[in-house]
Structure formats: structure tokens, C-alpha cells
Design an enzyme around this catalytic site. Sequence first.
Site, mmCIF file in Angstrom:
data_model
loop_
_atom_site.group_PDB
_atom_site.id
_atom_site.type_symbol
_atom_site.label_atom_id
_atom_site.label_comp_id
_atom_site.label_asym_id
_atom_site.label_seq_id
_atom_site.Cartn_x
_atom_site.Cartn_y
_atom_site.Cartn_z
ATOM 1 C CD GLU A 142 -1.816 -2.360 1.578
ATOM 2 O OE1 GLU A 142 -0.628 -2.628 1.866
ATOM 3 O OE2 GLU A 142 -2.744 -3.175 1.693
ATOM 4 C CG PHE A 148 -9.976 -9.954 10.504
ATOM 5 C CD1 PHE A 148 -8.724 -10.319 10.968
ATOM 6 C CD2 PHE A 148 -10.212 -9.982 9.136
ATOM 7 C CE1 PHE A 148 -7.726 -10.710 10.094
ATOM 8 C CE2 PHE A 148 -9.217 -10.366 8.244
ATOM 9 C CZ PHE A 148 -7.958 -10.733 8.729
ATOM 10 C CD GLN A 149 -7.573 -7.405 6.930
ATOM 11 O OE1 GLN A 149 -8.477 -7.142 6.141
ATOM 12 N NE2 GLN A 149 -6.377 -7.842 6.553
ATOM 13 C CE LYS A 183 -17.248 -6.560 2.546
ATOM 14 N NZ LYS A 183 -16.673 -7.882 2.850
ATOM 15 C CG MET A 203 22.761 12.234 3.767
ATOM 16 S SD MET A 203 23.918 13.365 2.948
ATOM 17 C CE MET A 203 22.922 13.983 1.601
#
Lengths: 188, 584
Positions: free
Chosen positions: B52, B114-115, B164, B482
Site C-alpha cells: 500500500e 478483524f482488520q 463496508k 548520507m
Amino acid sequence: MSALQIKKGSTKHSAYNLRPTFSDVIETHTLAVLVDNEAGVLARVIGLFSGRGYNIESLTVAEVDHTGHLSRITIVTRGTPQVIEQIKAQLGRIVPVHRVHDLTVEGPSVERELALLKVTGAGDKRVEALRLADIFRANVVDSTLDSFVFEITGAPEKIDAFADLMRPLGLLEMARTGVAALSRGATT
Amino acid sequence: MARQMTGAKMVVQALKDQGVDTVFGYPGGAVLPIYDEIFQQNDIRHILVRHEQGAVHAAEGYARSTGKPGVVLVTSGPGATNAVTGMADALLDSIPLVVLTGQVPTFMIGSDAFQEADTVGITRPCTKHNWLVRDTDALSGVLHEAFHVATAGRPGPVLIDIPKDVQFATGSYAPPVKGGPKRYQPQVKGDIETITELVEALETAKKPILYTGGGVINSGDAASQLLRELVDATNTPITSTLMGLGAYPGSGKNWLGMLGMHGLYEANMAMHDCDLMICIGARFDDRITGRIDAFSPHSRKAHIDIDPSSINKVVHTDIPIVGDVAHVLEDLLKIWKARGRKTDREALDRWWKQIDEWRAVNCLTYKTSDQVIKPQYALQRLEELTRGHDRYITTEVGQHQMWAAQFLTFDEPKRWMTSGGLGTMGYGFPASIGVQMAHRDSLVINVAGEASWLMNMQEMGTAVQFRLPVKQFILNNERLGMVRQWQELLHGERYSHSWSEALPDFVKLAEAFGAKGILCTDPKDLDDAIMEMIEYDGPVIFDCLVEKHENCFPMIPSGEPHNKMLLGEVSTKDAIKEGGAVLV
């Protein structure tokens, strides 16, 4: 740093900006923030203060316009003039914020706070607490044989003074609402 | 006439109505209804990323190279949290993004489902604004408002969290309203009186300089045109931040190069010595200013910015102008012309003479080698061999990024995509994918370091799947260059964890993904290898083994002002004093 140069007849600066922006003087300001009363709006305001390290001395929030879904958040904050200007600009960037008023610089205003104080004691102390409450125009809103709950309204300093007097007389607990403030006069 | 449709259909409909043609995303349980709608239409392309974070950076690359908002679609919980870095990056660099996240159904919110994650809570400080939509009837309004907020005023990322059950439910869809919703309308016109004050200052300035930033590019192509007109008409020297490269052509005669920590000597010296600094769409970032109390001590400072909170945030501004760059520059030019196109030519000639002396220092000089590829040389060759191409450059973060900014030339805006504010390693590769999606036939090169590149290397799958011929030009020094440089200058050459063992064979890695790999180790082979990369029709990983211990100069050591630059390997010992050591 020098103060901003302001031309005669200019409308773009408020008198507030006459002060040098990057001075070290710490000032206390009362801000009134008009916001859409939607989920998370208070978290946005508080998150701004914690995320950027600004102070909150007092914070009050409630819906003030039910049909317009507007809430008013009153914040008392401290900082240098530059920090105060940053706070106002940052508040102004939040999408649900409609207006930010700096009541400290926009002319005279009134500030009030309500507090409830539970004082326990017997004998002389109890009598003295009641006498002082009368002087401060505090109301008794609950009473038992050995306790009072006083309700007091006023400027924060007045509440501080009353609480200081109650402490030796048996102040057990206190709840304060935080400051509500409005500008004086006919304009908003 | 409001149409009835499901929330999921509304999402796709709103994207179409907003002119979206590409969405970067990754499916999951809480966005399945939206993915089902995407499956049943052909107007919007969906690019399946491999992580993502890659989706958000790709959308950033798309947005920065087109000027349109980038759109991301991810699922709840880990989908949303993986997108956080990209949003924080877009917020600091003012990139317009609309991120859509699925959420568990409203009746399960707060149950540790969940999630489930508190997505609006987590993303509140890294978005310009976000919404949790609990009612399908409100969804279309929020979707349109989101595009308005992302693009109006100072652009930035916004997020809409859609449970949802809201996606499944049917509600009424309202098309977008012209001009956007009333409640968010930033001021675009600058105050005429203050602009006039700035014109007066410009007319009499003896040592003026324009210091421009990403705000010029965000303001649109008109702003870049007006900037060029202003520079050419007034013969003012111009420098720019990392974010603003290309707004004024890098080959232009008034161009001083980038300023700041690794900026050019002439740019930083001119900033330090100027008497009028006109900051346009930049924000006095600490990479730019160096030590604040010694920053350009003798100049009057004007600041044009659409965000009032940028003004007086870091540096005291004498002439503050809140407004959109293009609008303000238009008014500024109009007023300057109307007042007789005055400048102090004699003083300007002296100022240019001084600048030419600084230019003669040749601050980008480095020790050349015919044994090993110097990273600067690799970029000079890349510049030379790609100059005529329709070219877009992205970068990762680190030394290679600074060298790219120093050695590549950008003559047009929106050709240079790099993570400036947040400094996100892993930005460049997915960003190059987003750029290539928007410009299918252009040459898109990600100038990378091997360490940054590995952070989002999974996106090779995306590049191959969607036949995106992105070129990954990796300056491989087998070091976190760096970090290594700072450890050398600041931490007694104790190189704590700044190199990686077990680096992959990049050629084999490319081949494993079905792409082309090129290894180059000898300066003599470099040109041919670069040409091979350019001519190959498909994604390429170019593993360019470079000098391992090269440092990036010029450099303003932390805690020092602009006129205390380090110009090379000499005198770097104890260059950073105790006070500067705490700075990053």
C-alpha cells in the site's frame, strides 16, 4: 527584530501586529473558534496543540447553534506573539473551522467560568466557609451536616481566589468548566 | 436529480465525475464491494501495487507529474496503516491525494474487529482533512468535497474511510457542484497594497534574489510562465528549493542552482548577502535556512504563500502576501509594468558581477577518476545522454538525490519528483511507476541509491505486470551514503550500521521479475550501458557501482549559516560544532 512597518490608512494589519512578531514576551490569549459540530473536530483542534507543542490553559466546547450545527471552542493559551499568530493561522487551516477570534486583541471581552467546590468541615470552619461564600456570591447547591457544595461563577481569577480561601477551610474536591468568553458590544 | 445507487457504485461514479482515469490500490475484505464495481467498468484503470505504501507514492508521482490529484484505494486496518507514510510524505510536500480506505461495517466499529484500525484517528495528523462516512446518503457529498479540499488552497492528501455496510447500502448520489463546497475557500488574490509595496522594494533593490519553491509548481503552469517573465523582465537572480526545480529553467541565464544544505555556493552566498529576498511558494525549511539567527541578516524579506500559517512561521517577514502564486505574480507584473518597469540597473550589474565571482568557484567540482565511476560523473553522463528526451526524473532519498538535484537540469515544471519534506526512502521507485502511468511514452528514470531502492523493491512486480518501462538508475555504493557522510563528519568515522551486507545481485533480481538488469562498473562502459537502458523497451534495473566513500558537497554544516559552506574534502574536520550536532 523590528516591528512591522504600517502605512497610514492601511487596512491590512490589525493593531495587534504592531507588536514585534519575534519577541520573547509570553502572552496569554483567549481564542474563540467557531467550528462545524462534526465528529472529530475537537480531536483536530487538540491534536494541533499537542502535535505542535502549544499550550492549552483552558478549553471549553459546546454546540451553540443547533440548526447550523456550529460549536464554539474557547481556548486560553500562552505563547510568544509569533506562537500565538501561528496558533491562529494553524487553527484557520482546519477545514471545519469557520472563524478564529482572538478576544484578547479584538477589543474588550468578558470571560466567565463556573466552578463547583466541595468543602467539608464542622464548627467555626464551616461557618467561615459559608460566610466567605456569601461574600463571593457563591451558591450552596448541596449540603450535608458536614459538607457543602458551592457553585461559583466569575472570572478565573475570582475562582482562584475563592478556592485559595476554601483550601484551609476543608476544600475536598473542585470541578471547573473552563473559560467561556464573548466580546463586549454589539458586534461578534 | 439524485440517482439511487450503492455506496460502492457511488465511489466509482464520483471518481468518473471528478475526471479520474487512474487509481492505485490493493484489495482486501473491507473494500471488496468497490473492487467489484471497478471490475464492471472500463473508464478507470486500476493499478495493482505490491504494497500500500507503493500505491500512495505512485499516486504522488502521478499527481506531481500531471497536476491532477492522485487516487488511492486500499483496505481497512493494515491497508490503511501501510498508506500512512505516503500520506505524511504528501502532506509535507503539499501533493494532492484522495485516499479511499475500507472500514469494518459501522455496527462493528469499536469492537476490535478483524482488520479494524481507527483510520481517521491514525491519519488525522498526516492528512489535510479526513472523513469517516457512516451514511450512504452522505457519501457522494463527501467524495466531491474531498477532491475540492485536496486540490484547493495549499494542496494535500485527504482520506475517506468507508465502512463496508455503507458500500453495500443504497443511497442517493449527487453530482459535483461547481466551485466546490462553501466552507473551504482559501484566498487566492493577494492584497494589492502589499503587492505594490513589494514592487517598490523590487524597483530600488540593489541585491535582490528570488527564492522559489514547490508552491510555484503547485500553482499551475501559468505560475511558472509568470515567474519566467518576472525574472527575465527584472533580471533578478533566482534560486529554488529542491521542490521547486523546473519552475524556472535550469538552463536559464539567471538561474543560480538549488539553494540550501547541499545547494550551490552561488545560490547560498547570494541568499546570505542579498538586500531583498522574495520567497515565492517556499517555506523557509531548516534545510534551506541553516542557522536561523544568521540567515540572510541584511535583507528585507517578502513572502508569497497561499497558506497564512507559512508566513512568519520560521523567519520574520517584512512584506507578507497571502495568495496563490499565479494570481499574485500576475498582479505584481501588472503593477511593475504600470509603474514604468523600473529596476536599479547599475546596482544589478554590480550584483551580477559579484554572483559571477561566486559562480567561478565552481562548487560542484569533484575529483574525477578513470578507475571507478564517480556518482557525479554517472549523473553528468545520464544528463548528457537523456537531455533530448521527453524525460521525467524521480529519486529516492540521500546523497544520490542531492547529486541528482545538482547535476540534472530541469527546464520545465512537473518533471522532477522527489520526497523533500519527509525525506522518505522508498519513494522514488513507486513514484516512477505513477509518473509512467500518466506519461506512457515518456522516459521515466528513478535515480536511486541501493538502500532506498530496496525499501520498495516489491513494486518490480507492478512495473512488469503493467508493462511500465521505468528505468531504475541505482548509484550503488553499498552504503547508506548520507548516513555514512554524517558519521564521518560528526561521529568520529564510526560507521554504525550504515552499510548493508548481502545486497542482491540486481541483474538477477531484475531477471527474476522478468525485467532487464544492467551492471556497470567501469567509467569507460558507462555511456553504452546508459544508452542500452534508454533504448530497452521495458523496465530496467541499472546497477551502477560507484565510488563507495564519496561525500556530497557543497554542504552547509548543521548549525551554520549560508556563508559557512564546506566545499570539498578539505577542512571537514570538526566542521560541525556541538550545537549543530543535535540537529538532523
